[in-house]
Motif scaffolding. Sequence first.
Motif, PDB file in Angstrom:
ATOM      1  N   GLU A 204     -10.140 -33.557  23.351  1.00  0.00           N
ATOM      2  CA  GLU A 204     -10.488 -33.057  24.678  1.00  0.00           C
ATOM      3  C   GLU A 204      -9.328 -33.274  25.655  1.00  0.00           C
ATOM      4  O   GLU A 204      -9.033 -32.400  26.491  1.00  0.00           O
ATOM      5  N   GLU A 205      -8.649 -34.443  25.548  1.00  0.00           N
ATOM      6  CA  GLU A 205      -7.503 -34.717  26.415  1.00  0.00           C
ATOM      7  C   GLU A 205      -6.368 -33.736  26.142  1.00  0.00           C
ATOM      8  O   GLU A 205      -5.704 -33.249  27.077  1.00  0.00           O
ATOM      9  N   ILE A 206      -6.134 -33.411  24.858  1.00  0.00           N
ATOM     10  CA  ILE A 206      -5.081 -32.432  24.516  1.00  0.00           C
ATOM     11  C   ILE A 206      -5.426 -31.063  25.085  1.00  0.00           C
ATOM     12  O   ILE A 206      -4.564 -30.352  25.627  1.00  0.00           O
ATOM     13  N   LYS A 207      -6.688 -30.711  24.969  1.00  0.00           N
ATOM     14  CA  LYS A 207      -7.116 -29.393  25.480  1.00  0.00           C
ATOM     15  C   LYS A 207      -6.917 -29.296  26.977  1.00  0.00           C
ATOM     16  O   LYS A 207      -6.472 -28.260  27.496  1.00  0.00           O
ATOM     17  N   ASN A 208      -7.197 -30.412  27.680  1.00  0.00           N
ATOM     18  CA  ASN A 208      -7.050 -30.399  29.138  1.00  0.00           C
ATOM     19  C   ASN A 208      -5.588 -30.332  29.575  1.00  0.00           C
ATOM     20  O   ASN A 208      -5.298 -29.934  30.715  1.00  0.00           O
ATOM     21  N   LYS A 209      -4.666 -30.715  28.737  1.00  0.00           N
ATOM     22  CA  LYS A 209      -3.242 -30.644  29.085  1.00  0.00           C
ATOM     23  C   LYS A 209      -2.737 -29.196  29.140  1.00  0.00           C
ATOM     24  O   LYS A 209      -1.715 -28.928  29.776  1.00  0.00           O
ATOM     25  N   GLN A 210      -3.431 -28.281  28.381  1.00  0.00           N
ATOM     26  CA  GLN A 210      -3.025 -26.865  28.338  1.00  0.00           C
ATOM     27  C   GLN A 210      -1.544 -26.731  27.954  1.00  0.00           C
ATOM     28  O   GLN A 210      -0.751 -26.054  28.621  1.00  0.00           O
ATOM     29  N   LEU A 211      -1.214 -27.357  26.843  1.00  0.00           N
ATOM     30  CA  LEU A 211       0.176 -27.366  26.395  1.00  0.00           C
ATOM     31  C   LEU A 211       0.635 -25.975  25.952  1.00  0.00           C
ATOM     32  O   LEU A 211       1.696 -25.489  26.375  1.00  0.00           O
ATOM     33  N   TRP A 212      -0.096 -25.347  25.040  1.00  0.00           N
ATOM     34  CA  TRP A 212       0.357 -24.043  24.540  1.00  0.00           C
ATOM     35  C   TRP A 212       0.326 -22.988  25.634  1.00  0.00           C
ATOM     36  O   TRP A 212       1.118 -22.030  25.610  1.00  0.00           O
ATOM     37  N   GLN A 213      -0.576 -23.155  26.637  1.00  0.00           N
ATOM     38  CA  GLN A 213      -0.610 -22.214  27.754  1.00  0.00           C
ATOM     39  C   GLN A 213       0.679 -22.317  28.589  1.00  0.00           C
ATOM     40  O   GLN A 213       1.021 -21.370  29.304  1.00  0.00           O
ATOM     41  N   HIS A 214       1.363 -23.449  28.528  1.00  0.00           N
ATOM     42  CA  HIS A 214       2.613 -23.650  29.274  1.00  0.00           C
ATOM     43  C   HIS A 214       3.816 -23.647  28.324  1.00  0.00           C
ATOM     44  O   HIS A 214       4.818 -24.334  28.551  1.00  0.00           O
ATOM     45  N   GLN A 216       4.347 -24.904  25.453  1.00  0.00           N
ATOM     46  CA  GLN A 216       4.648 -26.127  24.700  1.00  0.00           C
ATOM     47  C   GLN A 216       3.818 -26.115  23.411  1.00  0.00           C
ATOM     48  O   GLN A 216       3.051 -27.026  23.119  1.00  0.00           O
ATOM     49  N   VAL A 217       4.034 -25.040  22.648  1.00  0.00           N
ATOM     50  CA  VAL A 217       3.233 -24.829  21.446  1.00  0.00           C
ATOM     51  C   VAL A 217       3.524 -25.916  20.400  1.00  0.00           C
ATOM     52  O   VAL A 217       2.606 -26.470  19.780  1.00  0.00           O
ATOM     53  N   LYS A 218       4.810 -26.229  20.209  1.00  0.00           N
ATOM     54  CA  LYS A 218       5.170 -27.231  19.208  1.00  0.00           C
ATOM     55  C   LYS A 218       4.545 -28.583  19.563  1.00  0.00           C
ATOM     56  O   LYS A 218       3.985 -29.263  18.676  1.00  0.00           O
ATOM     57  N   GLN A 219       4.643 -28.997  20.838  1.00  0.00           N
ATOM     58  CA  GLN A 219       4.061 -30.275  21.248  1.00  0.00           C
ATOM     59  C   GLN A 219       2.554 -30.262  21.073  1.00  0.00           C
ATOM     60  O   GLN A 219       1.954 -31.266  20.703  1.00  0.00           O
ATOM     61  N   TYR A 220       1.951 -29.085  21.295  1.00  0.00           N
ATOM     62  CA  TYR A 220       0.498 -28.923  21.142  1.00  0.00           C
ATOM     63  C   TYR A 220       0.088 -29.217  19.703  1.00  0.00           C
ATOM     64  O   TYR A 220      -0.834 -29.999  19.442  1.00  0.00           O
ATOM     65  N   TYR A 221       0.809 -28.634  18.729  1.00  0.00           N
ATOM     66  CA  TYR A 221       0.457 -28.830  17.329  1.00  0.00           C
ATOM     67  C   TYR A 221       0.840 -30.239  16.822  1.00  0.00           C
ATOM     68  O   TYR A 221       0.203 -30.753  15.907  1.00  0.00           O
ATOM     69  N   ILE A 222       1.901 -30.821  17.416  1.00  0.00           N
ATOM     70  CA  ILE A 222       2.246 -32.196  17.040  1.00  0.00           C
ATOM     71  C   ILE A 222       1.104 -33.146  17.404  1.00  0.00           C
ATOM     72  O   ILE A 222       0.637 -33.948  16.580  1.00  0.00           O
ATOM     73  N   GLU A 223       0.631 -33.077  18.645  1.00  0.00           N
ATOM     74  CA  GLU A 223      -0.441 -33.976  19.090  1.00  0.00           C
ATOM     75  C   GLU A 223      -1.742 -33.666  18.370  1.00  0.00           C
ATOM     76  O   GLU A 223      -2.499 -34.588  18.004  1.00  0.00           O
ATOM     77  N   LEU A 224      -2.029 -32.368  18.165  1.00  0.00           N
ATOM     78  CA  LEU A 224      -3.265 -31.970  17.501  1.00  0.00           C
ATOM     79  C   LEU A 224      -3.298 -32.500  16.063  1.00  0.00           C
ATOM     80  O   LEU A 224      -4.293 -33.092  15.624  1.00  0.00           O
ATOM     81  N   SER A 225      -2.208 -32.318  15.316  1.00  0.00           N
ATOM     82  CA  SER A 225      -2.176 -32.792  13.922  1.00  0.00           C
ATOM     83  C   SER A 225      -2.176 -34.320  13.847  1.00  0.00           C
ATOM     84  O   SER A 225      -2.752 -34.897  12.919  1.00  0.00           O
ATOM     85  N   ASP A 226      -1.533 -34.978  14.827  1.00  0.00           N
ATOM     86  CA  ASP A 226      -1.528 -36.450  14.823  1.00  0.00           C
ATOM     87  C   ASP A 226      -2.934 -37.007  14.985  1.00  0.00           C
ATOM     88  O   ASP A 226      -3.294 -38.015  14.339  1.00  0.00           O
ATOM     89  N   VAL A 227      -3.745 -36.394  15.857  1.00  0.00           N
ATOM     90  CA  VAL A 227      -5.123 -36.862  16.031  1.00  0.00           C
ATOM     91  C   VAL A 227      -5.912 -36.699  14.745  1.00  0.00           C
ATOM     92  O   VAL A 227      -6.640 -37.603  14.319  1.00  0.00           O
ATOM     93  N   VAL A 228      -5.734 -35.546  14.093  1.00  0.00           N
ATOM     94  CA  VAL A 228      -6.475 -35.301  12.855  1.00  0.00           C
ATOM     95  C   VAL A 228      -5.993 -36.250  11.759  1.00  0.00           C
ATOM     96  O   VAL A 228      -6.794 -36.805  10.996  1.00  0.00           O
ATOM     97  N   ARG A 229      -4.676 -36.482  11.630  1.00  0.00           N
ATOM     98  CA  ARG A 229      -4.138 -37.380  10.613  1.00  0.00           C
ATOM     99  C   ARG A 229      -4.629 -38.826  10.843  1.00  0.00           C
ATOM    100  O   ARG A 229      -4.966 -39.544   9.892  1.00  0.00           O
ATOM    101  N   GLU A 230      -4.637 -39.274  12.111  1.00  0.00           N
ATOM    102  CA  GLU A 230      -5.117 -40.631  12.411  1.00  0.00           C
ATOM    103  C   GLU A 230      -6.589 -40.759  12.031  1.00  0.00           C
ATOM    104  O   GLU A 230      -7.007 -41.793  11.491  1.00  0.00           O
TER     105      GLU A 230
END
Length: 318
Positions: A204-214, A216-230
Motif C-alpha cells: 500500500e505504501e508503494i502504491k501511494n508513492k506513485q512511482l511508475w506514474q512519475h 520511476q518504473v525501475k524503482q517501482y519494480y525493485i520495491e515491489l519485488s523486494d516486498v514479495v521476496r521478503e
Amino acid sequence: MKYTLAMLVLLAGFYQTGRAQNFGAKATLDKKSILIGEQTQLNLSIRFHAKDSIGFPKLADSIGKIRIVNFKADTAFDKGDQSIETINRHYTITAFDSGTYIIPSYMFKSPVGDLLTDTLNLDVRTVAVDTTKAFYDIKQPLAVKYTFWDWLRDNWKLVTGILLGLIIIGAVAYYLLKRPKKEVIVEEVKPDIPLHIQALQKLEEIKNKQLWQHDQVKQYYIELSDVVREYLEKRYNIQALEQTSEEIFASLRRMDIASEDRNLLRQLLILADMVKFAKEKPAANENEKSMENAVTFIKDTQPHARPTDVNVKGDEAK
C-alpha cells in the motif's frame, strides 16, 4: 758463674714482685647498713695484666640469708698502661631479716697466686617503731573519680572506629539519595502484526508513492519485488532475497501453493527482472496488474488464511 746465677735469681725475684704489685682484688659495699628489703651493691674487682688468665669467683643466687637480686659486669683498661685491665662485677643484694651478716672473702686465681678480698659486714636494720603513739587502722584505698574524659582516653580507638563507621554509612546514604536517578525507558510493546498484513501494508505504501506514474518504473519494480521476496523468505523459510527468480521457483516447487498463485508470482517476478535488467518498459495496465498479482498472491498464501483487516484501495482489495 755463681755470681751470674745469683744476679738472675735476684732479677727474677724483682720481676715477680713488680708484676705482683700490679695485681689487686677487692670487695666493697655501696652501703654497709640497710633497712629490711632495701638494696645495696656488692662490688668485686680485680686488676691484672690483660694477657693473663684470671679465675673469677662464682656466686650463687644468695650469700647465706643475703639474696642476690641482679648482676652486671664491666671492664676497663689502665689509661697509662693498656696492658693493665680491671674487671668489675656488681651484685645487687638485699635481706629480709634484721641482723649483721658477714660477706666472706672471695678468692681470685691468677698466675702470681691466689688473691683474696677482705671480708665485709652488712648490717640489716628494722624500721624503728615509736611505741609512745597509738596504733591506727590501715588507711583504705583512696577513691579516684573516673570521669568521661578518662573513659574516652582509654577507649579512643573504639570511639574513633564507631565515628568512622557512622561517617561512611552517612556518606553512602547521602550518595544513594542524591545521585541522579537513571531514567527508566519503557519500550513500547508493538503488537505482533501478522506477516501477510505487514506485506500488504508495504504494498500500500508503494502504491501511494506513485512511482511508475512519475517515470520511476525501475524503482517501482525493485520495491515491489523486494516486498514479495521478503514475504516468501519469512513465509516459506527460503533465501528468497539472495536467490534469482528461477531459484525461487525451484525452492517453492514442493510448497503447498495453488497453480494459479504460482502463475501470478511467476508473471510478477519475470516482469520485474526484465524491467530491472533488460530495461523493459511495461504499459500502465501491466504496472497496475503487477500490484494486483502481488496482493492476490499474498492474500491467497497467508498463514492460516483469515480475513484481512487492511483496506487495500482499488481492485486489489476486492
